[in-house]
Write a protein that holds these residues in place. Structure first.
Motif, PDB file in Angstrom:
ATOM      1  N   ILE A 196      33.793  13.945  20.697  1.00 37.60           N
ATOM      2  CA  ILE A 196      33.711  13.224  19.431  1.00 37.60           C
ATOM      3  C   ILE A 196      32.483  13.682  18.660  1.00 37.60           C
ATOM      4  O   ILE A 196      31.367  13.683  19.191  1.00 37.60           O
ATOM      5  N   LEU A 197      32.695  14.096  17.416  1.00 37.35           N
ATOM      6  CA  LEU A 197      31.593  14.363  16.499  1.00 37.35           C
ATOM      7  C   LEU A 197      31.319  13.052  15.773  1.00 37.35           C
ATOM      8  O   LEU A 197      32.190  12.563  15.045  1.00 37.35           O
ATOM      9  N   PRO A 198      30.143  12.442  15.995  1.00 35.78           N
ATOM     10  CA  PRO A 198      29.895  11.128  15.404  1.00 35.78           C
ATOM     11  C   PRO A 198      30.195  11.097  13.902  1.00 35.78           C
ATOM     12  O   PRO A 198      29.756  11.957  13.148  1.00 35.78           O
ATOM     13  N   GLY A 199      30.971  10.101  13.506  1.00 36.90           N
ATOM     14  CA  GLY A 199      31.337   9.958  12.105  1.00 36.90           C
ATOM     15  C   GLY A 199      32.582  10.702  11.707  1.00 36.90           C
ATOM     16  O   GLY A 199      33.140  10.459  10.632  1.00 36.90           O
ATOM     17  N   TYR A 200      33.040  11.630  12.564  1.00 38.99           N
ATOM     18  CA  TYR A 200      34.176  12.480  12.203  1.00 38.99           C
ATOM     19  C   TYR A 200      35.270  12.509  13.260  1.00 38.99           C
ATOM     20  O   TYR A 200      36.262  13.216  13.102  1.00 38.99           O
ATOM     21  N   GLY A 201      35.097  11.774  14.332  1.00 33.17           N
ATOM     22  CA  GLY A 201      36.156  11.638  15.310  1.00 33.17           C
ATOM     23  C   GLY A 201      36.276  12.789  16.291  1.00 33.17           C
ATOM     24  O   GLY A 201      35.406  13.664  16.382  1.00 33.17           O
ATOM     25  N   GLN A 202      37.386  12.783  17.009  1.00 36.57           N
ATOM     26  CA  GLN A 202      37.643  13.774  18.060  1.00 36.57           C
ATOM     27  C   GLN A 202      37.805  15.164  17.464  1.00 36.57           C
ATOM     28  O   GLN A 202      38.505  15.352  16.470  1.00 36.57           O
ATOM     29  N   GLN A 203      37.133  16.132  18.086  1.00 38.32           N
ATOM     30  CA  GLN A 203      37.229  17.527  17.653  1.00 38.32           C
ATOM     31  C   GLN A 203      37.605  18.388  18.861  1.00 38.32           C
ATOM     32  O   GLN A 203      37.009  18.253  19.926  1.00 38.32           O
ATOM     33  N   LYS A 204      38.579  19.267  18.674  1.00 41.58           N
ATOM     34  CA  LYS A 204      39.033  20.168  19.731  1.00 41.58           C
ATOM     35  C   LYS A 204      39.064  21.593  19.190  1.00 41.58           C
ATOM     36  O   LYS A 204      39.973  21.921  18.424  1.00 41.58           O
ATOM     37  N   PRO A 205      38.113  22.419  19.573  1.00 44.16           N
ATOM     38  CA  PRO A 205      36.933  22.119  20.392  1.00 44.16           C
ATOM     39  C   PRO A 205      35.818  21.497  19.547  1.00 44.16           C
ATOM     40  O   PRO A 205      35.856  21.561  18.325  1.00 44.16           O
ATOM     41  N   ASN A 206      34.860  20.925  20.244  1.00 38.52           N
ATOM     42  CA  ASN A 206      33.680  20.361  19.596  1.00 38.52           C
ATOM     43  C   ASN A 206      32.491  21.233  19.986  1.00 38.52           C
ATOM     44  O   ASN A 206      31.786  20.951  20.947  1.00 38.52           O
ATOM     45  N   ASP A 207      32.317  22.317  19.251  1.00 38.90           N
ATOM     46  CA  ASP A 207      31.381  23.371  19.667  1.00 38.90           C
ATOM     47  C   ASP A 207      29.933  23.065  19.283  1.00 38.90           C
ATOM     48  O   ASP A 207      29.639  22.644  18.162  1.00 38.90           O
ATOM     49  N   TRP A 208      29.046  23.314  20.245  1.00 43.38           N
ATOM     50  CA  TRP A 208      27.600  23.177  20.040  1.00 43.38           C
ATOM     51  C   TRP A 208      26.904  24.348  20.710  1.00 43.38           C
ATOM     52  O   TRP A 208      27.380  24.882  21.710  1.00 43.38           O
ATOM     53  N   GLY A 209      25.764  24.705  20.146  1.00 42.38           N
ATOM     54  CA  GLY A 209      24.866  25.632  20.796  1.00 42.38           C
ATOM     55  C   GLY A 209      23.783  24.850  21.525  1.00 42.38           C
ATOM     56  O   GLY A 209      24.042  23.781  22.071  1.00 42.38           O
ATOM     57  N   LEU A 210      22.567  25.370  21.500  1.00 41.04           N
ATOM     58  CA  LEU A 210      21.443  24.716  22.163  1.00 41.04           C
ATOM     59  C   LEU A 210      20.718  23.821  21.163  1.00 41.04           C
ATOM     60  O   LEU A 210      19.740  24.221  20.542  1.00 41.04           O
ATOM     61  N   GLY A 211      21.251  22.624  20.970  1.00 40.34           N
ATOM     62  CA  GLY A 211      20.633  21.669  20.054  1.00 40.34           C
ATOM     63  C   GLY A 211      21.143  21.732  18.636  1.00 40.34           C
ATOM     64  O   GLY A 211      20.751  20.916  17.801  1.00 40.34           O
ATOM     65  N   PHE A 212      22.007  22.686  18.354  1.00 39.61           N
ATOM     66  CA  PHE A 212      22.558  22.847  17.008  1.00 39.61           C
ATOM     67  C   PHE A 212      24.077  22.747  17.068  1.00 39.61           C
ATOM     68  O   PHE A 212      24.711  23.363  17.928  1.00 39.61           O
ATOM     69  N   GLU A 213      24.647  21.989  16.137  1.00 40.53           N
ATOM     70  CA  GLU A 213      26.096  21.945  16.040  1.00 40.53           C
ATOM     71  C   GLU A 213      26.592  23.209  15.351  1.00 40.53           C
ATOM     72  O   GLU A 213      25.984  23.669  14.372  1.00 40.53           O
ATOM     73  N   ILE A 214      27.668  23.772  15.849  1.00 44.61           N
ATOM     74  CA  ILE A 214      28.269  24.972  15.265  1.00 44.61           C
ATOM     75  C   ILE A 214      29.573  24.572  14.595  1.00 44.61           C
ATOM     76  O   ILE A 214      30.419  23.918  15.204  1.00 44.61           O
ATOM     77  N   ARG A 215      29.732  24.964  13.348  1.00 45.46           N
ATOM     78  CA  ARG A 215      30.864  24.483  12.577  1.00 45.46           C
ATOM     79  C   ARG A 215      32.201  24.952  13.136  1.00 45.46           C
ATOM     80  O   ARG A 215      33.126  24.180  13.318  1.00 45.46           O
ATOM     81  N   ASP A 216      32.330  26.262  13.382  1.00 41.53           N
ATOM     82  CA  ASP A 216      33.604  26.848  13.797  1.00 41.53           C
ATOM     83  C   ASP A 216      34.733  26.348  12.895  1.00 41.53           C
ATOM     84  O   ASP A 216      34.615  26.417  11.685  1.00 41.53           O
ATOM     85  N   SER A 217      35.799  25.805  13.469  1.00 41.12           N
ATOM     86  CA  SER A 217      36.947  25.390  12.648  1.00 41.12           C
ATOM     87  C   SER A 217      37.105  23.875  12.621  1.00 41.12           C
ATOM     88  O   SER A 217      38.208  23.366  12.387  1.00 41.12           O
TER      89      SER A 217
END
Length: 274
Positions: free
Chosen positions: A186-207
């Motif tokens: 879950i991305l807070p405020g935006y619901g379930q994301q598949k995939p929910n990609d993150w790096g090291l402390g940074f969210e990665i937008r992807d798709s």
């Protein structure tokens, strides 16, 4: 930049924004850029950067134990430690789910403080804030949410993310690379994301969709937003970063306003003379 004036139409008491190029040039700013705003979770990228400084200094290793049993510094940075959102309670084995965790960043702060024998807020100041000239930025409290800063200070940080001086560029590239690819969450405020990609402390937008950046933001865009109505994104394909701080909590107004704003900023950057 004319697009930055769109913050005038946001339903917030106060807002400030700026855009900075990869070479450190401030392309435009608007609003009270010297005003200090609570960052909420935009604190986390600053904290992550300090952790990476500690890693390069040899104080910690990314794969050393930290947090709950089986978890590492890397797990905590990537929100895969298994810790709950706001409780120091394990809800999944490390590396199996993307569980966005404030508790994880608090565990990180404790871990770095013990490893360096320096209170984490002080370590952040010495490792990141002072070297970048971020004299209006402070962290008194939780490493997950209690930073206070200005647009001017965060412009310096956004410039550092694009052309690192405090870290080896290879370390920054690793921080912007997906850790544990394919994990949903879950991305807070935006619901379930598949995939929910993150790096090291940074969210990665992807798709991701829906998302707080723009429809025209590149998949490589990375950054963070905060529940205090704040965000910082870096779009490597656009060669620029944007910071916006407000004094109204995140909500439906931001879900509607932020993507339109980001798309307008990117369109202006890509236009002749932008």
């Amino acid at each position: 930049m004319q697009s930055l004036a769109m913050i005038e139409n946001w339903p917030v008491p106060a807002a400030a924004a700026a855009v900075v190029r990869a070479d450190g040039t401030v392309t435009g700013s608007y609003g009270p850029v010297e005003r200090r705003f609570p960052l909420a979770s935009v604190t986390k990228p600053l904290v992550a950067y300090a952790v990476l400084v500690a890693y390069e200094e040899g104080a910690v290793e990314l794969d050393e134990p930290a947090g709950p049993e089986g978890s590492t510094v890397r797990h905590l940075l990537a929100h895969t430690s298994g810790l709950a959102y706001d409780e120091h309670r394990v809800t999944a084995p490390p590396g199996t789910r993307r569980l966005y965790s404030n508790a994880g960043f608090e565990a990180l702060g404790d871990h770095i403080a013990k490893a360096t024998d320096i209170p984490f807020g002080e370590y952040l100041r010495e490792a990141v804030l002072e070297p970048l000239g971020m004299t209006s930025t402070t962290l008194d409290g939780s490493p997950a949410r209690d930073g206070v800063s200005t647009v001017d200070d965060l412009v310096a940080f956004a410039a550092e993310l694009q052309a690192p001086r405090l870290l080896d560029p290879r370390t920054v590239l690793e921080a912007m690379t997906v850790v544990h690819p394919g994990l949903a969450g879950i991305l807070p405020g935006y619901g379930q994301q598949k995939p929910n990609d993150w790096g090291l402390g940074f969210e990665i937008r992807d798709s991701k969709s829906p998302h707080w950046t723009g429809g025209s933001s590149s998949p490589r865009t990375f950054g963070h937003f905060g529940q205090s109505g704040t965000f910082l994104w870096v779009d490597p394909d656009a060669g620029a970063a944007c910071v916006a701080l407000t004094d109204r909590d995140f909500g439906p107004w931001a879900v509607e306003a932020w993507p339109l704003f980001t798309d307008a900023v990117l369109a202006e950057l890509r236009s002749p003379g932008g």
